[in-house]
Design a protein around this motif. Structure first.
Motif, PDB file in Angstrom:
ATOM      1  N   TYR A   1     -95.134 -52.305  15.969  1.00  0.00           N
ATOM      2  CA  TYR A   1     -94.555 -52.499  14.803  1.00  0.00           C
ATOM      3  C   TYR A   1     -93.257 -51.894  14.790  1.00  0.00           C
ATOM      4  O   TYR A   1     -92.916 -50.526  14.921  1.00  0.00           O
ATOM      5  CB  TYR A   1     -95.261 -51.905  13.706  1.00  0.00           C
TER       6      TYR A   1
ATOM      7  N   LEU B   1     -91.481 -53.543   9.046  1.00  0.00           N
ATOM      8  CA  LEU B   1     -92.693 -54.102   8.393  1.00  0.00           C
ATOM      9  C   LEU B   1     -91.700 -54.351   6.583  1.00  0.00           C
ATOM     10  O   LEU B   1     -91.052 -54.063   6.482  1.00  0.00           O
ATOM     11  CB  LEU B   1     -93.571 -52.797   7.718  1.00  0.00           C
TER      12      LEU B   1
ATOM     13  N   LEU C   1     -94.995 -57.385  10.560  1.00  0.00           N
ATOM     14  CA  LEU C   1     -96.172 -57.357   9.794  1.00  0.00           C
ATOM     15  C   LEU C   1     -95.510 -57.790   8.143  1.00  0.00           C
ATOM     16  O   LEU C   1     -94.623 -57.111   7.766  1.00  0.00           O
ATOM     17  CB  LEU C   1     -96.667 -56.320   9.827  1.00  0.00           C
TER      18      LEU C   1
ATOM     19  N   PRO D   1     -98.411 -62.145  11.316  1.00  0.00           N
ATOM     20  CA  PRO D   1     -99.629 -61.504  10.719  1.00  0.00           C
ATOM     21  C   PRO D   1     -99.396 -60.926   9.212  1.00  0.00           C
ATOM     22  O   PRO D   1     -98.254 -60.532   8.783  1.00  0.00           O
ATOM     23  CB  PRO D   1     -99.863 -60.410  11.612  1.00  0.00           C
TER      24      PRO D   1
ATOM     25  N   TYR E   1    -100.922 -58.643   6.044  1.00  0.00           N
ATOM     26  CA  TYR E   1    -101.750 -57.481   6.001  1.00  0.00           C
ATOM     27  C   TYR E   1    -101.775 -57.534   4.358  1.00  0.00           C
ATOM     28  O   TYR E   1    -100.998 -57.117   3.518  1.00  0.00           O
ATOM     29  CB  TYR E   1    -101.084 -56.201   6.367  1.00  0.00           C
TER      30      TYR E   1
ATOM     31  N   GLN F   1    -104.240 -57.282  17.930  1.00  0.00           N
ATOM     32  CA  GLN F   1    -103.724 -57.059  16.838  1.00  0.00           C
ATOM     33  C   GLN F   1    -104.692 -55.551  16.231  1.00  0.00           C
ATOM     34  O   GLN F   1    -104.196 -54.672  15.634  1.00  0.00           O
ATOM     35  CB  GLN F   1    -103.879 -57.826  15.387  1.00  0.00           C
TER      36      GLN F   1
ATOM     37  N   LEU G   1    -106.454 -57.958   7.707  1.00  0.00           N
ATOM     38  CA  LEU G   1    -105.129 -58.226   8.336  1.00  0.00           C
ATOM     39  C   LEU G   1    -105.385 -59.633   9.119  1.00  0.00           C
ATOM     40  O   LEU G   1    -106.420 -59.804   9.912  1.00  0.00           O
ATOM     41  CB  LEU G   1    -104.924 -57.359   9.362  1.00  0.00           C
TER      42      LEU G   1
END
Length: 295
Positions: A4, A7, A109, A139, A141, A177, A293
């Motif tokens: 990551y 974000l 993310l 992805p 979350y 992940q 997630l």
């Protein structure tokens, strides 16, 4: 290096005490990622409130109030060592604006609090969270429940019976992940496979066999497949969970019983009636007492 680097957190300004901010900040600090917080305000919903007097001044005052609040939140996060930027803006189409932000910022993310919708509303309209699960290229979350801001227990939910390169690749992504998230958060990683053996399906396959005999035989085959799958990824025996039951209810019960913080699942594209009714991952959002997630 952390997986990551950037974000993106989308917040609803009506939920100023949303746990999503704490979750995003904790993950950003643990991974060393920079965090961008965007508050997108639906324009049409506020028009009736802003038509009296000077509309433009009213709109600007409204935005400035929320900018000031968000800047104060950012100051508190920076004091904790989180690199953060903020943004407050009007949104004519919230779903599309979120996807536009993802395209522009290229985050690793997308983080957002789960937005609960009634069954009737889900029938009439595609929920925002479902839209993001279906169309977001990174992805997603989705924060839910009241668990730890930084996850302590993570479950990778896979389909060990799935065949074909596409399904195998999705399982790989789920585990990668989940494993990366667990490493970033120093959390326990568990592997779970929930399989629903319906009576009609068993009778169709069983021919002259008794239902109980077929259930036992099929269960052994499915469990063997799952254990082989888990072994390939080096998952410890005490963190492998093979459960018979509908995935939605099985995952929900497991998450509640074992105090799971995050379930990592795959996103599958559906069409026709399946798209209208929603996928397992989409329905999980309204059942599990934790975050999801989706990859």
């Amino acid at each position: 290096m952390s997986q990551y680097q950037r974000l993106l957190l989308i917040i609803h300004l009506a939920l100023r005490h949303s746990p999503a901010i704490d979750h995003a900040a904790a993950l950003a600090k643990a991974s060393g990622a920079c965090l961008h917080i965007a508050a997108l305000i639906p324009t049409l919903k506020l028009l009736p409130l802003l038509e009296e007097g000077d509309r433009e001044k009213a709109r600007e005052r409204y935005l400035q109030d929320h900018r000031d609040w968000l800047k104060d939140q950012a100051r508190q996060l920076r004091a904790k060592g989180v690199e953060v930027t903020t943004e407050v803006a009007w949104a004519d189409d919230v779903a599309q604006d979120i996807l536009d932000h993802v395209k522009e910022l290229q985050p690793d993310l997308l983080i957002k609090e789960i937005q609960h919708e009634s069954a009737l509303k889900r029938t009439l309209f595609t929920p925002l969270d479902w839209h993001l699960l279906r169309h977001c290229p990174v992805p997603v979350y989705l924060v839910g429940g009241a668990h730890h801001a930084l996850p302590l227990k993570i479950v990778a939910a896979v389909d060990a019976s799935a065949v074909g390169p596409e399904n195998s690749e999705l399982n790989d992504r789920i585990i990668q992940q989940a494993s990366s998230l667990a490493i970033q958060c120093d959390a326990e990683l568990h592997l779970l496979y929930a399989y629903d053996i319906t009576e009609d399906y068993l009778e169709e396959l069983g021919g002259g066999l008794k239902l109980s005999e077929l259930t036992k035989g099929l269960r052994k085959e499915l469990e063997k497949s799952f254990l082989t799958f888990a072994g390939r990824y080096g998952v410890p025996a005490n963190r492998r969970h093979f459960i018979l039951g509908h995935p939605v209810s099985a995952l929900s019960e497991f998450a509640d019983k074992h105090n799971v913080d995050v379930i990592v699942m795959g996103r599958v594209q559906y069409h026709g009636m399946e798209k209208l009714l929603g996928s397992t991952t989409e329905h999980i959002l309204y059942q599990v007492p934790c975050s999801v997630l989706a990859v």
